[in-house]
Structures are given as C-alpha cells and as structure tokens.
Scaffold this motif. Structure first.
Motif, short mmCIF file in Angstrom:
data_model
loop_
_atom_site.label_atom_id
_atom_site.label_comp_id
_atom_site.label_asym_id
_atom_site.label_seq_id
_atom_site.Cartn_x
_atom_site.Cartn_y
_atom_site.Cartn_z
N TYR A 1 9.02 3.12 -6.14
CA TYR A 1 8.89 4.47 -6.79
C TYR A 1 10.08 4.80 -7.40
N GLU B 1 7.81 8.60 -12.56
CA GLU B 1 7.35 9.56 -11.75
C GLU B 1 8.60 10.23 -10.99
N LYS C 1 6.34 6.01 13.18
CA LYS C 1 7.14 5.31 11.93
C LYS C 1 8.18 6.52 12.06
N CYS D 1 9.81 3.71 -11.15
CA CYS D 1 8.83 4.39 -11.77
C CYS D 1 9.37 5.72 -12.33
N ARG E 1 10.06 10.03 3.53
CA ARG E 1 9.37 8.98 3.59
C ARG E 1 9.31 8.26 4.87
N LEU E 2 8.26 8.18 5.57
CA LEU E 2 7.92 7.42 6.85
C LEU E 2 7.78 6.10 6.54
N GLN E 3 8.40 5.33 7.10
CA GLN E 3 7.98 3.84 7.13
C GLN E 3 8.72 3.01 8.16
N ILE F 1 -1.22 -0.81 -4.28
CA ILE F 1 -0.28 -0.44 -5.40
C ILE F 1 0.84 -1.53 -5.58
N PHE F 2 1.45 -1.22 -6.84
CA PHE F 2 2.57 -2.25 -7.40
C PHE F 2 1.96 -3.34 -7.40
N GLU G 1 1.70 1.84 -13.78
CA GLU G 1 2.91 2.58 -13.65
C GLU G 1 3.62 2.66 -14.74
N GLU H 1 1.03 -1.09 0.04
CA GLU H 1 0.23 -0.07 0.09
C GLU H 1 0.94 1.43 -0.07
N PRO H 2 0.42 2.29 -0.35
CA PRO H 2 1.24 3.55 -0.54
C PRO H 2 2.14 3.95 0.80
N GLN H 3 1.41 3.97 1.79
CA GLN H 3 2.26 4.22 2.99
C GLN H 3 2.85 3.06 3.52
N ALA H 4 2.78 1.85 3.07
CA ALA H 4 3.46 0.70 3.75
C ALA H 4 3.95 -0.20 2.48
N GLY H 5 5.40 -0.08 2.19
CA GLY H 5 5.97 -0.46 1.48
C GLY H 5 6.63 -1.91 2.07
N SER H 6 7.74 -1.63 2.19
CA SER H 6 8.35 -2.94 3.19
C SER H 6 7.85 -3.04 4.48
#
Lengths: 619, 619
Positions: free
Chosen positions: B419, B424, B337, B422, B321-323, A195-196, A252, A166-171
């Motif tokens: 990202y 973008e 995060k 991509c 980027r917060l993660q 996403i992705f 994308e 999801e956008p805010q949760a990648g790894s």
C-alpha cells in the motif's frame, strides 16, 4: 548509445575470471554450451536491452497502464518489445530443454536478465512472472497441464502470474480466504479476491495463466490448508478460448513501475471461474516454497540491475558535467572547471556505488552458479553444499540488494543535483521503480526472519558454518599477499563480529528469549550482507591483483611511477586497479562498522516491545 | 481528522519542558508575548495546516503546475489556501514588528511552520521564499526599496524568489553569467538565464519580486564580483504595474513537489529588464550569506516536517493494520491477528523513526531558539556564544535532517507495505517531496564542506569546543542518574570518537593533506549529527525521567509492576517513557556505530582520488 546499463567488462570478469562459468560446460546438462555461446546470448540480450527495451522505458513510465472496459492496456511501444522478446526466444532462456526451453545455466540467465531489467524493469515483470509460472508447471504440473500450458508460456505467447496476496493477508499468506470448491469433473470453482497481482491483466498476450493460492472447502486454517491452482484468464473449451470469470477490478496507481500492471482481480464473480489443481490438495505452500529461491534471486537481481543503471548514468554524468575548480585550487576563480567526477565528495559517492554494485553482481551471479551446481552435481555432498549456500544466501540476495539498490539510486539523484530531481533525466525513475523490490516477493523484514528463523537453524547451523568456512579459506589465502592483507584483515574482523552476533542469537533462542533474534533480524541481515559483499570483493581483488602484477611484469613496470603510467594508458590495468579499490573502499568504509553493528544488535534490549502504544502516538 | 502531521505533545515538550521558551518573554523584544500567545499561534497554525493546507496537498501533487501562454498556473485549491494564509497573517509571522511583521520568536515560527510544511510542502515553498526576500530587503534594502516592496511581501500580496542557479553554475555560484549594466538613472539592465527558481512564476499573486544574483559589467570573476538586484516581474511605473521583461521559459517536471513551480527564467530577452541594486555593488554574496542560516534552517525543518508526517501516518497505519499473529504465537494459525505495531520488526522501524524525528525536532527548535538569543542577548559574550552554536550546527540541521528525513519517509513506505507504494496512501508523496531537500539550498555535500572547511575553523575551533562543552556538561549531570547512566555513557563515547575524527582532520589540514577532510566531510557530518541528536535525546530523557519519577512518587507507584500499570493507564507517563525509550534506542542502535564511523574516516585513504577515470567506467 553507449551502454549505460551494465558494465560489460565487469560482467565478463565475474563470469569468467571469478566464477569460471566455462567449467559448467563440462557438465552433461550444459554440454552443448561453450563460452562463445554464452557470449552470444549475452550479446543478444544486451542489444535487445539497449536498442529496444531501454527506449521504451521512459514511455512506460510516462504513459503507464490503463484499465478500460475491464481490460488493461499497456503502452503501445510494449507490444513491439514483447514481440521482439518472444522472437528472440527469451521467455524460454533458462527453462530446461526437455520442457521446450533453451536450458542455459542459471548464472548466464542471470547475466542476460540483468541488463534487460536495467533497461526496463516495468516490462520485465511480465515475462519474469511467466517464467515463474512455467517453472511451477514444469516441476509440479501433470502431463496434461504441461502439454496444455507449457508451450504457450515458454514461447511467450501467453503470460503467467502468481496470485498470492489478498487485502487482509499481505505478508501473512496463511490468512488468505480465496476458496476452491471441487466440481464433479475434478476441476474446482474458484471464488475470491486478490490484490497486487503483477501482470494480472494486460493486452500483450491473448491469454494469461494465473497460478492462484486458495483454500479448498473444509481445508485447515493457516498455511497448511492452502492449495495452488491454474486459473486461466480464458479457459480452453473444445479447442476455443472462452472467458473464465476473472475480473480485473482495478490497476494500482503507484510510485513507480507505471508500465507494470499491478491488478486487483476477482475470481468467480459470476460463479463461473474454473481452476485446475496442481499437485495434491494442501500442497500450495510447499510448491510455492520450491519457487521461492528463484523468485527472490530475481528480485535481488532487480535491485542490482537498477543500481547498475543508476551507477553507470552517474559516472557518465559526473564525467561530463563541468563545475567548479579542482579542490586544490578552490580559491582561484580563474582555475579551469573540472568534471564533478574529480570532486572528492562526488567521487566518494561513486566509489561506494561502484563497490556495492560490483559486490552485488558478484554475489548474485555466484548464487546463481550455485543453483546450477546444486541441480547438476552428481556428487551428493557437493549438491547439498551448493543447495545450502543458495538457501542461506537467498535472503541476503533479495534484501541486501534491494535495500542497497535503492540507496544507489538515491545517490544517483544526489550526484545529478537539481537535474536528478527532474524527469528529464532517468535516475529519478530508477529510484521510484526500484523501491518496490524491498516490498514484494516477501518484504525485506520477512527475508530477515527467514534468514534468522529458518536458514541459520537448518542442519543445526551447518549452512552458516560452511559459509564462514568459505570466508576463512579466502582470508587465509589472501593473507599471504602483503598488498591485500589489510583488506583481508578487515573482512576477517567483520567475520568475527558476525559470528559473535550469530552465537548471541543462538544463545537467546536456547534460553527462550525469542524476541531478541526476531527484533534484530533486519540489522543482522545487514551485517551478514556486508560481510558477504566484503567477501565477494576480496575474492575479486585477489584475482585482479594477480592479473595486474602479471601486466606490470610483462610491461617491465617495476616502480610505482611506471605502474601508474601503465594504469593510465591501459584500460585493463585501470579496470583491475578499480577492482582492488572497490574492495579496499568497501572494507574501509563499510566493514569498519561491523563491530558497532554487532554491538548494536547485542546490547540493544527488547524493552521497547513493552511500551504502551500511547508512547508512539496519542492515537 | 486526527492530526497526523506533527505530534503536538512533543512540540509542547520541546518548547516548554526542554527549551523553556517562556523565558524569551522576559526579553524586551518579545515582551508582549506570553506562553498563551505562543500557544494561540501554534493552535492557529495547526488548524490551518490540518483543515486547509493538508486537503490541498494531494491535489497539488496530482494536478501540479502548468505553464500556458507564458504564465504558470497553480492548482485551483492553492488560491484558496494562499488567501487564507495571508488573511491569517502568516507571511509576516517572524518578520520584525518595526518592519510590519508580527515578530514572534524564531523558535515559535519554527514550530508553527513545521506543521504547515508537514501539511503541504509544495505550497509552503511560495511563502518560504517570500520571507527570505523580505528579510533581505529588511536588512539591506534602502528606505525607498523597503517602502516599495516590504509591505506587499509581508502581507503576502506579492511573493518573492531567490534567483541564484544558472545552467552551467549549480553549486558553483561564482560561475554565474547573468549580467547587469548600469543605466543612467541608477537602475541596471539585467540579462541572463536562471534555472530551478522555486516560485519563479505563479498566478497566486499579481506580482513577484525576484532577487537576482548578477555580475555588473566589468566586475571581478568568481564570487567577489557578484551583486544582488531586485527584479520585479512587474515594475511600478507611474503607480502602475508594467511588464519587466522576465520570461518564464519552462517549468520542470519533477520527482515530487509537483505543486511548486520550479522555473527557468530569462531576464532581458527584449533588453528591457530593469533591476535595482541592493546594497553596494559586489556585495551579493555577503548579503546572501546573511540569509543562509535562516534558509538552511528552513530546509532542515522541511526534512523534519515530512519525517514527522511520515512517522505519524506510519504509527496510525501500524496500529490499525491487523496482520498475522503475535510473534510469540507464530505457529498457531488460530491465534488472533495483531496490529503490525506489535510485530517486532515494524516496531523497531517505528522506534527508529520516532527517535530521529524527535531528535531532529529538538535540534531544530534548539537552534532556532539560539537564533533568538543571538539576536537579543544584551550580553555580548552570550550573543557570540549563541551565534557560534547556530553557525556550527546549521549544516547539521540542514544535511542530517534532510538525509534522515528521506530515510524516515522510505521506512514509512516500507511499513505500509504494498500500500505504501501506491498513490492512494500519502507516504510515497512524502518520499518524493522530501528528496529535493538534500539537494537545494546547498547540496548536503556542500553543507559538509561548510562544516569542515569553515565552521570547524571559525575562531580557532572555539565553536566546536563550546558545543563539546555543552555535551560534556549534560553527560556529567546525567551520569548522576543511575537509570540514564548507560545512555549518557554512550553519548560520551560518541563524543570521544567525534573529537578523535576532528583532531585527525585538523592534523591533516595542518600537514597540508587537505584532501582528507574534503573527502570525508560527509561521513564526518553524519557522525557529528549522530552525536548532536544523541545529545538532544539524552537531554530530553533527563527531563522525562524527572517528570516520570515525580509521577510515580505522586501515585505511590514504588514497584516496577505499579509503574507499568501507571504507564499503561496514564498517557503522560506513556509519553515520558517513550521519551526515555527514544534516547535509549538511539544510543544503542546509532551511537554504537560512532567508533566504526570515526575509524572509517580515519583509516580510509585518498588513494581512489588518483584512480584513472577508466577505473569507474569504460567511458
């Protein structure tokens, strides 16, 4: 077209001379197979790859996928290869027979898949994820789910996807926000955005089965509260397919893999998206974990496959491209031009590409065979041992193969010179396509943390001990062979340095300095991978040397001159010489750095973790 | 827009605190300059880069160039930036004042150009080659040629190109076939085909001045028989421009640099292509050699510039980027995060990117300043010394910076995760654009051969001795500083290993085993580059430490706690801490490999040069 995708001779070598996969046919599960059947499978895969998948590869890159009126469209040529792929029964290749598949051993599936990926990674993403989805259902779906979906997935009639990111949760998968609300009929209403999503939409199949990670209302935060759902693009109602409120928001535009639809999906925009829970609630992560080894092995295979195609194209080019005189005649403008394969700098690059490509192939097939043995061994200790090898080496398979795979494509561009930078040649596409493999299915940084944070600790370090034991056994054996002893010595030395670094990490972890292993997990994985590849190549050299000595004896070639003559006239002898050269070169040029790599890990501090961010940039 | 192209503070540090470029203003040639003027130039360059060149960069990539009706068309936005570039006087920045230029020192030109390249490499190829052509005419053209072309080139009204490469002759320039036939009026008729000509055609300027390498009829084979000609796209007849029979056959479709027209040109298709000889016949190669240092420095700068932009974008992204939670709270799903800049693996990557980018900047500016001193020193020994440093280090500037520059862009993609793959985000364009720099202007393999085959041998190895002497002097000085001593020790150790490998090459050359240095020239250049960058970073750390200690003393910050406080509240202190961290990190993580790299060079045999080609592929 000559096969410039995968070195068939090397595939045969790894399967039969090194791994002796024919032994698998002794196991009940694979009882109906034989080397002849394996070869038929591989031959058919190769033909499909060369004749159909490869010609569509450039097409896929140039045309790409397009989203129009809410529907993703793939290049026209992909419809044909999808049909042929399904007709050939490839989607079900390594699915168990009781689930409707063909049940070939994983190691054979691996070899067959390698050449198809080398031919067209963009296309192979669609069936690749379908198999993943089918496997989840095979192992964790209830009988109704299996009967509803398995046949369609296994036949390739429908495709599958994995919807995690999801956008805010990648790894950080645990941060996902997609929600599931239990309906009175036991289904769930799904709402959220992903996403992705590879193959998130396409017009190859009439339906797509999304496996979606989501949080049931009221479930715990983090990874513990995640469940996994079947969310079909079209659900079955009264025997008919009806829209299930899954919207493709975007595809994308990417560096590579233009033919692979990387989608942003919305679930439940009209609050009418139905999902079907797989397994118990909150077991989404543990189910995904079960699939992880296979998925990561597949991505490692993608690194290998594109490295292989890049290497093969480079050798052909270097053999055909005449430029400049031989280096020994550099000052004579009248001396004949030679193929650039004769230029030392080019040959050195090719030698590196050859050795790492062969090493990766050996590693990935070996781990795939261990997957087979872990599943089939009747002896529990044996099964545990093989499972341990798989668990330990999977992060290496994924990260090392994709990092190095990229590096191989980079050198392929370099060897092609200015031409390599142009679209007219396929190598720049290899470079663009393979780059994603270091990112998806867990970035390579995540792989390194998995290795250091989980795998090294499993069973109190027993996995690592077992692996080191295997290396030591091989070294001890090869040490008896004076021709290969120097190579064995370098592998042995690299082993000691890996052990040093491992012990160092363990000490730091025990003393609570967790930052150290976390900070240097990636260089550690690199060192681990180097040793693993050195181990594979030494193993191969041992076999090659034995075969070669037998050939010399048969031919009465006792002197170096006669042996050289034989190698120049006999392709098999040349192949085995090349094998030994790979091991020698890799041990000299890569393993020589092991000491320094270990030192860099052990002497480097954690001080820069404390640097204020203004030290990086006046942000 | 925040400047995400070049770290201005670091540029100031290198120019004034490290290289003390203000001293150049004491030299007669640069007498009218002052640090204030330098800063005005840099400021103007930065504004043009940020406000105009950068916004057109994505445009250039997406739209690219197109060949239509024999005419190449660049993206519309490029016409505007071309106009602004010329209005700003940038084409003439480092052209001598007596030739109509502004005559700023090379080192200032370098700094100004870095940020313009970082903003738009595709565009900067057009003026870059124009300056090259202008310089050839400035130094070797006759007065008539100079008066005809110089003003137009220096004003940017016309562009220039360099036409070397032919299809059958890439790196082997001596194999070129383009012919020149002397006409009765002293001009020459040119016939032949060239490929990969950057800016070979465009619609930015009304005329293009090609400098073409060709062989006069009857001249010797190889490089000795090559002459260089002015071949305008349109020649001047009776004060009017008329077509000169130069045909654009194709523009290449490439991995990157889409906005840069890479052309295939035919000269004399209608036997009406007139060329004007520069200098005497057969002096083409020696004239080109005079331009080589500058051209290669410029390409090195391209590697640096894209690394810089990639690094800056990555730091910004990592800070925003917060993660996931901080690694020390990994098991707590409720912990906040953090920016991924806090994640050790990301920070480690950034630290590497930072250290090599700063090291490259230091190296390239340093060499540029040596170019200035070599040209201006009134003391002959001094001039020779600086020229020697330039000659020796140019292959490092070109090859190391472009190889590592690519590596930096690769990590930038990695840090951006999905990202980064991509379009973008701009990082994938950086990766695609910078790849060409390891190929053109002499492949990096050619650079390594230049280093080993020519530069090490010049003046019986005196260049190398001088360089090693500089390293030793610095190490001896820094050894007195207990805080930096460990870094100095690692630089010193790397120096010993480079010397070992160099002596080894010399011995092999003396004993006639030329294959060894030829085969391992590239790994040798890498090791040489590592030491050179380590040297630069140590030099910077020495300065930074001095400044920092002074700041601590001023602030009365005697304890580590107070010093930390200062660094967190004072951006200057953070900057200097970051400088020392760069040197420390690079010495630990890269220089630790020097011993292994030297060993890999010295222990690796040449055996695989003898492998039959069938060992590589069953071709």
């Amino acid at each position: 077209m000559a096969n410039l995708l995968v070195d068939e001779r090397d595939v045969q070598f790894v399967l039969y001379e090194q791994l002796k996969v024919e032994d698998l046919c002794q196991i009940a599960k694979f009882g109906e197979f034989s080397p002849e059947v394996f070869d038929m499978v591989l031959d058919a895969a190769r033909k499909l790859a060369e004749n159909e998948l490869w010609p569509a590869n450039a097409d896929g890159d140039k045309i790409g996928v397009h989203l129009k009126d809410g529907q993703v469209r793939v290049p026209e040529s992909f419809h044909r290869i999808q049909r042929l792929y399904c007709e050939g029964g490839w989607p079900s290749l390594s699915i168990d027979q009781e689930s409707g598949g063909q049940g070939v051993p994983a190691v054979i599936g691996c070899a067959a898949t390698e050449c198809m990926i080398a031919a067209n990674l963009g296309f192979m993403g669609y069936p690749g994820l379908t198999i993943g989805a089918a496997r989840v259902l095979e192992k964790f779906g209830n009988p109704e789910q299996q009967s509803t979906y398995m046949e369609k997935l296994v036949s390739g009639e429908w495709c599958g996807t994995m919807c995690l990111t999801e956008p805010q949760a990648g790894s950080d998968v645990g941060a996902l926000r997609t929600k599931a609300r239990l309906n009175p009929d036991g289904t769930y209403s799904i709402t959220g955005s992903k996403i992705f999503i590879t193959g998130g939409d396409q017009d190859l199949t009439e339906n797509i089965i999304h496996l979606v990670l989501a949080r049931v209302e009221g479930a715990a935060a983090g990874t513990k509260g995640i469940s996994i759902f079947i969310v079909p693009k079209k659900r079955i109602e009264n025997g008919r397919l009806v829209d299930n409120d899954v919207t493709t928001v975007a595809v994308e535009s990417k560096l590579g893999l233009h033919a692979s639809a990387t989608c942003a999906l919305n679930f439940g925009e009209r609050d009418n998206c139905v999902g079907y829970l797989i397994g118990p609630e909150n077991s989404g992560m543990s189910i995904m974990f079960h699939m992880m080894n296979e998925a990561r092995l597949l991505v490692g295979l993608q690194g290998l496959a594109l490295a292989s195609a890049a290497y093969m194209h480079s050798v052909r080019y270097a053999n055909e491209r005449l430029q400049g005189p031989h280096f020994s005649a550099i000052r004579d403008p009248d001396s004949p031009k030679v193929p650039i394969l004769e230029h030392p700098d080019v040959r050195r690059m090719l030698m590196w590409m050859k050795s790492v490509t062969e090493g990766m192939r050996s590693l990935l097939y070996y781990v795939a065979k261990c997957v087979d043995l872990a599943e089939c061994s009747t002896d529990r200790n044996d099964a545990a041992k093989y499972r341990g090898i798989v668990d330990l080496l999977i992060p290496i398979c994924k990260a090392w193969s994709t990092d190095i795979g990229f590096r191989v494509t980079e050198l392929a561009v370099q060897i092609h010179g200015g031409y390599g930078y142009c679209n007219e040649y396929p190598v720049e596409q290899f470079l663009r396509d393979v780059k994603i493999t270091s990112i998806y299915e867990g970035t390579n940084g995540i792989q390194a943390l998995d290795l250091v944070g989980r795998k090294l600790r499993m069973n109190q370090g027993a996995l690592f001990q077992t692996f080191i034991g295997e290396v030591s056994k091989l070294v001890a054996r090869v040490n008896e062979n004076p021709r290969l002893k120097p190579i064995a010595a370098r592998v042995d030395e690299a082993k000691s340095h890996l052990i040093e670094a491992t012990v160092y990490f363990a000490q730091k972890a025990m003393s609570g300095e967790h930052a150290v292993p976390v900070l240097y997990a990636t260089p550690y994985l690199e060192l681990f991978g180097d040793l693993t590849i050195g181990f594979m190549l030494l193993w191969q050299a041992e076999i090659a040397d034995e075969k070669l000595q037998a050939m010399y004896a048969n031919a009465g070639a006792g002197t170096p001159e006669k042996q050289k003559e034989l190698a120049e006239s006999d392709r098999e002898a040349a192949f085995y010489l090349g094998k030994i050269a790979s091991a020698e070169f890799f041990s000299q040029s890569v393993l020589s750095l092991a000491q320094g790599k270990a030192k860099a890990i052990m002497q480097s501090g954690t001080g820069f973790l404390e640097l204020p961010k203004e030290a990086f940039l006046r942000i």
